[in-house]
Design a protein around this motif. Structure first.
Motif, PDB file in Angstrom:
ATOM      1  N   ILE B 242       0.850  -1.207   0.000  1.00 46.79           N
ATOM      2  CA  ILE B 242       0.000   0.000   0.000  1.00 46.79           C
ATOM      3  C   ILE B 242       0.882   1.252   0.000  1.00 46.79           C
ATOM      4  N   ASP B 243       1.960   1.212   0.814  1.00 53.49           N
ATOM      5  CA  ASP B 243       2.879   2.377   0.847  1.00 53.49           C
ATOM      6  C   ASP B 243       3.545   2.594  -0.518  1.00 53.49           C
ATOM      7  N   LEU B 244       3.866   1.451  -1.153  1.00 52.11           N
ATOM      8  CA  LEU B 244       4.468   1.553  -2.509  1.00 52.11           C
ATOM      9  C   LEU B 244       3.499   2.213  -3.485  1.00 52.11           C
ATOM     10  N   GLY B 245       2.231   1.798  -3.384  1.00 47.11           N
ATOM     11  CA  GLY B 245       1.210   2.403  -4.258  1.00 47.11           C
ATOM     12  C   GLY B 245       1.051   3.880  -3.964  1.00 47.11           C
ATOM     13  N   ARG B 246       1.090   4.217  -2.676  1.00 44.15           N
ATOM     14  CA  ARG B 246       0.943   5.622  -2.287  1.00 44.15           C
ATOM     15  C   ARG B 246       2.117   6.449  -2.845  1.00 44.15           C
ATOM     16  N   ALA B 247       3.328   5.850  -2.765  1.00 42.12           N
ATOM     17  CA  ALA B 247       4.522   6.550  -3.280  1.00 42.12           C
ATOM     18  C   ALA B 247       4.410   6.798  -4.794  1.00 42.12           C
ATOM     19  N   GLU B 248       3.849   5.796  -5.495  1.00 44.79           N
ATOM     20  CA  GLU B 248       3.702   5.948  -6.952  1.00 44.79           C
ATOM     21  C   GLU B 248       2.682   7.044  -7.283  1.00 44.79           C
ATOM     22  N   VAL B 249       1.617   7.086  -6.484  1.00 46.98           N
ATOM     23  CA  VAL B 249       0.598   8.128  -6.699  1.00 46.98           C
ATOM     24  C   VAL B 249       1.221   9.499  -6.456  1.00 46.98           C
ATOM     25  N   GLN B 250       2.046   9.604  -5.391  1.00 46.64           N
ATOM     26  CA  GLN B 250       2.693  10.887  -5.076  1.00 46.64           C
ATOM     27  C   GLN B 250       3.682  11.267  -6.190  1.00 46.64           C
ATOM     28  N   LYS B 251       4.323  10.234  -6.752  1.00 47.69           N
ATOM     29  CA  LYS B 251       5.262  10.479  -7.864  1.00 47.69           C
ATOM     30  C   LYS B 251       4.514  11.083  -9.062  1.00 47.69           C
ATOM     31  N   ILE B 252       3.327  10.481  -9.322  1.00 43.26           N
ATOM     32  CA  ILE B 252       2.510  11.007 -10.436  1.00 43.26           C
ATOM     33  C   ILE B 252       2.124  12.463 -10.145  1.00 43.26           C
ATOM     34  N   ALA B 253       1.814  12.738  -8.899  1.00 46.93           N
ATOM     35  CA  ALA B 253       1.410  14.101  -8.510  1.00 46.93           C
ATOM     36  C   ALA B 253       2.572  15.078  -8.712  1.00 46.93           C
ATOM     37  N   ARG B 254       3.772  14.621  -8.388  1.00 49.11           N
ATOM     38  CA  ARG B 254       4.948  15.500  -8.551  1.00 49.11           C
ATOM     39  C   ARG B 254       5.186  15.805 -10.025  1.00 49.11           C
ATOM     40  N   ILE B 255       5.018  14.728 -10.817  1.00 51.27           N
ATOM     41  CA  ILE B 255       5.203  14.940 -12.267  1.00 51.27           C
ATOM     42  C   ILE B 255       4.178  15.944 -12.801  1.00 51.27           C
ATOM     43  N   VAL B 256       2.994  15.810 -12.349  1.00 48.33           N
ATOM     44  CA  VAL B 256       1.941  16.741 -12.782  1.00 48.33           C
ATOM     45  C   VAL B 256       2.291  18.162 -12.327  1.00 48.33           C
ATOM     46  N   ASP B 257       2.799  18.263 -11.071  1.00 51.47           N
ATOM     47  CA  ASP B 257       3.219  19.581 -10.569  1.00 51.47           C
ATOM     48  C   ASP B 257       4.331  20.171 -11.436  1.00 51.47           C
ATOM     49  N   LEU B 258       5.267  19.272 -11.794  1.00 52.99           N
ATOM     50  CA  LEU B 258       6.405  19.710 -12.620  1.00 52.99           C
ATOM     51  C   LEU B 258       5.919  20.293 -13.953  1.00 52.99           C
ATOM     52  N   PHE B 259       4.998  19.570 -14.581  1.00 54.96           N
ATOM     53  CA  PHE B 259       4.426  20.067 -15.841  1.00 54.96           C
ATOM     54  C   PHE B 259       3.768  21.420 -15.636  1.00 54.96           C
ATOM     55  N   SER B 260       2.989  21.522 -14.580  1.00 58.42           N
ATOM     56  CA  SER B 260       2.263  22.775 -14.308  1.00 58.42           C
ATOM     57  C   SER B 260       3.230  23.921 -14.098  1.00 58.42           C
TER      58      SER B 260
END
Lengths: 152, 415
Positions: B242-260
């Motif tokens: 579950i923590d691994l999944g959470r980390a991947e979701v946060q990674k996706i969020a960071r990438i989205v932030d980076l694009f923004s």
């Protein structure tokens, strides 16, 4: 007295020579030949054999002219053809050669007819020494002007 | 108006003006020539009249016709002169050319003055009747040189063509200059238009991406919270996954932030920057990777390179450039050189890596274009954006013998 008479005789002869020869020459206004010019109204064409080739002074303060004595083919007349200054005429003409001349007649005397040449044809070549009104080719174009000549 | 159009727009009127000038000038010269010719003829006719009167007086005084011409001849512009008797026989004459006296009974009847052409130029022929006191009739025939008129006309013609040629050449240079200026201005306008289109495209992408980011981030936040909740409630054997999944979701969020973030317009925080300090930070940030690969990152400057700019943004830009070079280099060095040059600072980052294919050189600064399998194509795009915001330029060149040189030129002061 003899030398004095002799001197008188010499003076008389010299005077006679002066009046008979030099004064008429002066009256011809430096012309070594009788007054002559290229008269377009007297232009003619002759053909004859070269009898003699001479170089004679023709105009005042000008180089000697090439004068060719011809015997005309048909009439056997002797014709003195004034061609051009000798330096200008580069063709070789020899005695006995047959030539044709277009030129202007200007008088005759002592059994000879005088002619100023405009064109001379020899050995198939035509050498033009004057234009159709008699302007001398050797005098060049508009930028080259001859000095004062006296034709009379 | 197209370049070709502007050329004809200027050139055709100029050619028309030249032709008008040519026509008017020719008409004017012809008019002057005619008038001068007329005046000269009148003067020469008057001169001939004076001569004929003088000769008449000499004849009246008892002089014979022979020798008279020599007395009155000698004027420089008289080519020939003759005295004719009543039968038109030449009594006395003189000529500047041996034997040249073009008098002809055929031509003398045409009037008292006529012109003939000769190799010595045109000659005005005048025939003046003279009657002596004794009643003897003569004619004075004169040939006046008109070559002076011809010379004048030739001189005028030469001057005209020189002037005309000079005008034509100067005019052509002038209009060609205008044409070149216009062409350059047109090219700049096209560039500006292209830039505007690019900005509009970027704005559209930016807006779209911001919208997508917003739409993605909301569910991602929910997912992240859900994973956090699940991690607290889940049995121990599942918590790691579950923590691994959470980390991947946060990674996706960071990438989205980076694009923004990267698509937002840049706001510069201007300060005075020493590039040596900026590159010290860059080298420090990449020290681990550099030593792991055995590729040293070297920095050199001939004199202190100082400029005005946003230290954070420029640091990020140079970090991206050096990082790219380091990633592309498996052996050798990454050499950085900074050199102040007039009102600019030139920075060159040269690596000994695999280089960039010529077909990629023109596209590496495009957003989302990458030659790396794992790259997102925003690194060099961001670099260019930062350099452009500082009023500078960036260029990538393939190096002889392998590798790439990235050249960044920045103004010392932001315009």
């Amino acid at each position: 007295m003899e030398p004095l008479r002799r001197r008188k005789q010499i003076a008389v002869v010299a005077g006679a020579i002066f009046f008979v020869v030099l004064v008429p020459a002066r009256n011809r206004a430096f012309g070594q030949t009788p007054p002559h010019f290229y008269n377009v109204d007297k232009e003619t064409r002759i053909e004859g054999t070269v009898e003699d080739i001479l170089m004679e002074p023709r105009y005042e303060a000008r180089a000697p002219f090439l004068v060719v004595i011809l015997e005309e083919k048909d009439t056997r007349r002797r014709i003195s053809v004034e061609v051009s200054p000798a330096w200008f005429f580069k063709e070789d003409i020899h005695k006995g050669e047959r030539i044709k001349v277009v030129g202007s007649l200007y008088g005759s005397g002592e059994g000879i007819v005088n002619l100023i040449a405009r064109e001379v044809q020899c050995r198939g070549r035509t050498i033009t020494v004057r234009d159709k009104r008699g302007f001398p080719t050797w005098s060049g174009g508009r930028r080259i002007r001859g000095g004062q000549g006296n034709g009379a | 108006m197209k370049s070709r159009g502007i050329l004809f727009f200027f050139l055709l009127p100029f050619v028309a003006v030249l032709l008008l000038f040519l026509t008017l000038s020719s008409l004017n010269r012809a008019y002057i020539r005619d008038k001068t010719d007329q005046l000269v003829r009148e003067q020469l006719l008057a001169s001939a009249t004076i001569l004929s009167v003088s000769i008449k007086h000499s004849l009246d005084d008892g002089s014979g016709p022979e020798g008279l011409i020599a007395r009155y001849g000698g004027e420089e512009n008289i080519y020939y002169m003759a005295l004719l008797n009543a039968r038109d026989d030449v009594v006395d004459w003189t000529s500047r050319f041996e034997g040249y006296l073009p008098f002809s009974r055929q031509s003398s009847g045409i009037g008292e003055a006529w012109t003939i052409d000769s190799p010595a130029g045109p000659i005005l022929n005048i025939l003046r009747p003279i009657t002596s006191k004794k009643g003897d009739r003569y004619s004075l025939y004169l040939g006046y040189s008109l070559s002076g008129l011809d010379d004048m006309a030739a001189h005028s013609r030469t001057n005209f063509f020189l002037l005309f040629g000079a005008l034509a050449v100067v005019g052509l240079f002038f209009f060609f200059g205008i044409y070149v200026l216009h062409r350059n201005s047109l090219a700049r306008a096209e560039e500006a238009m292209a830039e505007k289109k690019e900005k509009e495209r970027f704005k559209a992408i930016s807006g779209f991406t911001a919208g997508v980011s917003h739409e993605i981030k909301n569910p991602l936040n929910s997912l992240s919270l859900l994973f956090e909740y699940l991690s607290k409630k889940a049995p121990g054997e599942l918590r790691r996954d579950i923590d691994l999944g959470r980390a991947e979701v946060q990674k996706i969020a960071r990438i989205v932030d980076l694009f923004s973030d990267e698509l937002k317009p840049l706001v510069l925080n201007r300060t005075e920057i020493r590039l040596a300090d900026v590159f010290a930070d860059v080298r420090s940030a990449l020290a681990g990777e550099s030593s792991a690969k055995g590729v040293p990152v070297l920095y050199a400057e001939k004199s202190p390179a100082v400029l005005q700019g946003d230290r954070g943004l420029l640091g990020q830009a140079f970090l991206n450039i050096v990082k790219n070079s380091l990633e592309a280099t498996s052996s050798g060095t990454v050499q950085i050189e900074a050199e102040p040059s007039g009102r600019e600072v030139v920075v060159r980052v040269a690596d000994t890596g695999k280089g960039i294919a010529p077909e990629d050189l023109g596209r590496v600064f495009e957003p989302f274009y990458s030659t790396k399998a794992s790259g997102m194509g925003v690194g060099l795009y961001l670099v260019k954006k930062i350099v452009d915001a500082h009023g500078g330029s960036i260029r990538l060149d393939h190096r002889e013998g392998g590798g790439t040189t990235t050249t960044v030129v920045l103004p010392k002061e932001i315009p």
